[in-house]
Write an enzyme that holds these catalytic residues in place. Sequence first.
Site, PDB file in Angstrom:
ATOM      1  NE  ARG A 175      -4.337   1.587   2.028  1.00 11.28           N
ATOM      2  CZ  ARG A 175      -4.577   2.711   2.709  1.00 11.28           C
ATOM      3  NH1 ARG A 175      -3.722   3.141   3.599  1.00 11.28           N
ATOM      4  NH2 ARG A 175      -5.699   3.378   2.500  1.00 11.28           N
ATOM      5  CB  ILE A 226      -5.882   5.518  -1.359  1.00  7.96           C
ATOM      6  CG1 ILE A 226      -5.731   3.998  -1.173  1.00  7.96           C
ATOM      7  CG2 ILE A 226      -5.140   6.242  -0.274  1.00  7.96           C
ATOM      8  CD1 ILE A 226      -4.267   3.504  -1.256  1.00  7.96           C
ATOM      9  CB  SER A 227     -11.016   3.058  -0.041  1.00  6.07           C
ATOM     10  OG  SER A 227     -11.558   3.555  -1.235  1.00  6.07           O
ATOM     11  CD  GLN A 228     -11.694   2.927   7.516  1.00 11.94           C
ATOM     12  OE1 GLN A 228     -12.701   3.546   7.152  1.00 11.94           O
ATOM     13  NE2 GLN A 228     -11.560   2.441   8.720  1.00 11.94           N
TER      14      GLN A 228
END
Length: 218
Positions: free
Chosen positions: A39, A65-67
């Site tokens: 990530r 950018i999503s959790q």
Amino acid sequence: MRPRPTTPYDHQRLALLALLRERGISDTAVLQAIDTVPREHFVQAFMRNRAYDDTALPIDDRQTISQPHTVAIMTQSLMVRPGAKILEIGTGSGYQAAILAQMGARVISIERHPRLSQQARQRLQDLGYSVECRVGDGTIGYSGQAPYDGIIVTAGAPDVPEPLARQLVVGGHLVVPVGDHQQQTLYRVTRTDHDAWTANELGPAAFVPLIGVEGWDE
Ligand code: SAM
């Protein structure tokens, strides 16, 4: 499975995985993909020390950018099998697409911002993930490769976009956040027959808006 070299983020990544397990993520293929996809390569360089925080982070074009927990829930709910054809709406950084590709899916991902799409395409290619990145309005899906075994929408929609529900195979799942500009509820919509769908609630979410013909106005 792509082997992962030792990195300075190993400790933080393992802590994130423990947190996801505590929060109910049990699908080992999803956990393995999160363990494998770096990530830190999908966030802005100055935010790399926060790459494994369980939080959304800003990317270019005022997007996010999503959790990780949201990525995990949505991916688990898609029930991805190796070889499945998955359409993602909202490429963003490319992280969710990499998770799906890591799990063996064939991924087509649509992004409305050309710059984000180009950056994600390059990043995914550099990391060795084969993902078809397209630029356009994903609210109408992509009929060129339909039907899909699964569709994942990673931006908040005002309602379930009908063209997406219609581009699923019978038995396929569409995971989509539906609500307003700030808060949504995640749904899994399953196509049960040619003209029949069921929906399950998966929990709350907070995505940037899905903008397009079947989404919000710009
Ligand atoms: N999945 C991404 C990731 O892993 O980094 C995060 C996606 S971000 C929360 C939502 C993305 O959806 C943004 O990049 C936004 O530009 C995109 N988006 C919004 N409306 C869209 C549309 N109609 N078609 C395609 N992309 C859209």
